[in-house]
Design an enzyme around this catalytic site. Structure first.
Site, PDB file in Angstrom:
ATOM      1  N   PRO A  97       0.849  -1.195   0.000  1.00 56.60           N
ATOM      2  CA  PRO A  97       0.000   0.000   0.000  1.00 56.60           C
ATOM      3  C   PRO A  97       0.883   1.243   0.000  1.00 56.60           C
ATOM      4  O   PRO A  97       1.818   1.345   0.796  1.00 56.60           O
ATOM      5  CB  PRO A  97      -0.798  -0.138   1.299  1.00 56.60           C
ATOM      6  CG  PRO A  97       0.048  -1.003   2.176  1.00 56.60           C
ATOM      7  CD  PRO A  97       0.791  -1.929   1.266  1.00 56.60           C
ATOM      8  N   GLU A  98       0.614   2.162  -0.910  1.00 54.71           N
ATOM      9  CA  GLU A  98       1.437   3.364  -1.082  1.00 54.71           C
ATOM     10  C   GLU A  98       0.550   4.603  -0.903  1.00 54.71           C
ATOM     11  O   GLU A  98      -0.218   4.963  -1.799  1.00 54.71           O
ATOM     12  CB  GLU A  98       2.064   3.378  -2.484  1.00 54.71           C
ATOM     13  CG  GLU A  98       3.002   2.216  -2.765  1.00 54.71           C
ATOM     14  CD  GLU A  98       4.463   2.632  -2.703  1.00 54.71           C
ATOM     15  OE1 GLU A  98       4.743   3.801  -2.368  1.00 54.71           O
ATOM     16  OE2 GLU A  98       5.317   1.774  -2.996  1.00 54.71           O
TER      17      GLU A  98
END
Length: 586
Positions: A291-292
């Protein structure tokens, strides 16, 4: 505009409802929501949790790091069971969360502290542990977290202080999962192999374009997964994650990577080869996620979106536990029978899907620095429009599966890494002579500058020969049987693979000759060789006829004769690891 409003509201209210002051994290104690925990604060918080909830949360040291501080393992379970084998016997899925590989991207550090607490203190969340055991590495790059500053993440909107991307050896640990030079990576490998998780999540913050999303997502490239896992990921897991995050008011998009000037040119899936965490995890049939969060959003919404993503992942893994277990079991069965393995990949630009992308208009204006046109994103001009998403890769190089690899005992660095990653190496107890396949390097490309301390090789071209070779007692045999980490072995020991040990320079010494000749001495020997070997003379003459430059180059011809004679050392350009294709055991 919805995302901007949500960001401003959550910046004003970073504390989760129901959290007592005694259990607030450093992030929650900052009214501005712009503080991340220090390493000491993070460890102390988990120690406090472990002391308060010993029946459900276990904290342990999990090996050394280059910083001299231990890596920590936090295990959260319904009944305090911290044993992987027992956990599997209870048919529980294992979710592995790792934070702080880049400590300047610390959202996961703070979000995981809050999630661990809430899983202990809120009955509605605690029940999620009934079918899923959660393993958390609170901080992976402890070295970088201790190197706290306010300047190195120049593109990022908070927090006020944070850690540094590199570790104590200035290594980017998200390039170290195969070469495992850092003690951090070595300790991680032992922990990963201990748990063999179903799903792996490593938390990050993105760089790049500006857009409306707070959260973007890199998932393991489905084309690279075993078919059963790739189908499950695309058909069930990802749709559920996207839907749930949308319901939690965090709409997501695939990681924003593109080749044009702005994202509208088309999103391109990220190919996470085994040097990266999710690429490494895929070698063991573990589905990985990065997840960014978006760097330009305020820190508070970035933390809260990460919290909700981790919670969503836990919920979804629990709901889909039977399907996830079945997909992994099918992948393991299929891999046991698989005879050919892809080693390199390329984006398939003939296949694209369409996503509805929420962006900002990219525009140009004069630069105040150079006076030249520069790009900016106009937040007053948001849009939602269809964008092509290229999310299919095709194999470009493959190799057949041997019965075993034979590794001369001198290559201890390679042997150590294989053992650390689940391979069983059996030393020969006697001298063995057997027919094997041996690679010779014909050509490869090497980076002109070092990358993570190595001059990395690629585009490897090999000549394969079948030879009868003699191996000595103590040389190591690794069988590619059902119990072996077959894909890991193929992608590290086949030199043409993107992140093979050869690619990372572990075998560079065989690329250099150790003996050579003096021209005036070898001239007479070469002439005698050509007189005694008409076939060799014929090959030389054909080369001269076909290549005028070669015909005019006397030293090149002499070198050619040398390289094709018994005087040329056998080990030059010869890959030391042999492929045995026989049956049974050596």
């Amino acid at each position: 505009m919805f995302t901007l409003l949500l960001a401003s509201l959550m910046t004003l209210a970073p504390t989760l409802p129901g959290t007592t002051p005694a259990w607030r994290t450093p992030f929650e104690n900052d009214p501005a929501g712009n503080t991340t925990a220090t390493y000491a604060e993070c460890v102390a918080y988990y120690q406090k949790l472990a002391a308060a909830y010993p029946a459900h949360l276990h904290l342990a040291e999990a090996g050394p790091t280059d910083a001299g501080q231990p890596l920590h393992e936090v295990v959260l379970s319904a009944d305090g069971d911290g044993d992987p084998a027992s956990t599997r016997r209870k048919n529980r899925r294992i979710l592995f969360i790792q934070n702080g590989i880049h400590p300047g991207e610390p959202e996961g550090i703070d979000a995981s502290m809050m999630l661990a607490r809430d899983l202990m203190q809120q009955k509605s969340l605690a029940k999620l542990l009934a079918g899923v055991t959660v393993v958390i590495v609170p901080v992976y790059n402890i070295d970088g977290m201790l190197n706290r500053n306010s300047t190195t993440r120049v593109n990022q909107n908070g927090p006020a202080q944070y850690g540094f991307r590199g570790n104590a050896r200035h290594l980017d640990l998200n390039r170290d999962y195969i070469k495992q030079e850092s003690r951090n990576a070595q300790s991680f490998a032992a922990l990963f192999q201990k748990w063999q998780p179903d799903v792996f999540v490593e938390t990050h913050t993105s760089n790049g374009a500006d857009y409306q999303y707070t959260m973007t997502l890199i998932a393991t490239q489905h084309s690279k997964l075993a078919p059963a896992l790739g189908s499950y990921l695309q058909g069930q897991l990802l749709p559920a994650l996207y839907k749930s995050m949308e319901q939690k008011k965090w709409p997501m998009t695939p990681y924003v990577d593109f080749e044009g000037q702005t994202p509208e040119s088309g999103l391109r899936a990220f190919l996470e080869t085994p040097r990266y965490s999710t690429g490494y995890a895929a070698l063991f049939n573990t589905i990985g996620f990065m997840p960014e969060t978006h760097m330009l959003k305020a820190y508070a919404p970035r933390v809260h979106s990460t919290y909700d993503f981790l919670l969503t992942m836990l919920e979804t893994v629990g709901h889909q536990a039977p399907a996830l277990a079945a997909a992994r079991a099918k992948a393991a069965t299929d891999m046991a029978a698989q005879t050919t393995f892809p080693l390199t990949w390329a984006l398939d630009e003939a296949h694209a899907e369409t996503v509805q992308f929420r962006g900002y208009e990219g525009k140009m204006k004069p630069s105040e620095v150079s006076g030249q046109p520069r790009l900016y994103y106009d937040r007053a001009a948001p849009f939602t429009r269809p964008v092509q998403y290229f999310n299919t890769f095709k194999a470009t190089t493959s190799a057949s599966r041997p019965t075993a690899y034979i590794i001369p005992k001198a290559w201890t660095e390679v042997a150590d890494r294989l053992r650390r990653n689940g391979a069983t190496l059996e030393p020969l107890t006697r001298e063995v002579t057997a027919p094997v396949e041996v690679y010779y390097f014909e050509d490869f490309k090497t980076t002109p500058k070092p990358f993570e301390g190595h001059y990395v090789h690629s585009q490897v071209r090999l000549q394969t020969r079948t030879e009868t070779a003699t191996f000595q007692p103590g040389d190591l045999v690794v069988y590619l049987n059902e119990a072996a980490p077959v894909r890991y072995l193929m992608e590290t020991l086949e030199p043409q693979a993107t992140d093979s040990f050869f690619a990372w320079g572990f075998f560079d010494s065989v690329l250099q000759q150790k003996e050579h000749f003096s021209d005036y001495v070898f001239e007479d020997l070469a002439a005698d060789l050509l007189r005694r070997d008409p076939a060799l003379r014929e090959r030389l003459e054909k080369l001269k006829k076909d290549n005028a430059a070669f015909a005019a180059n006397g030293p090149a011809q002499l070198e050619w004769v040398y390289l094709n004679s018994a005087y040329h050392e056998a080990g030059h350009n010869r890959y030391p690891v042999a492929r045995w294709l026989g049956t049974g055991r050596l």
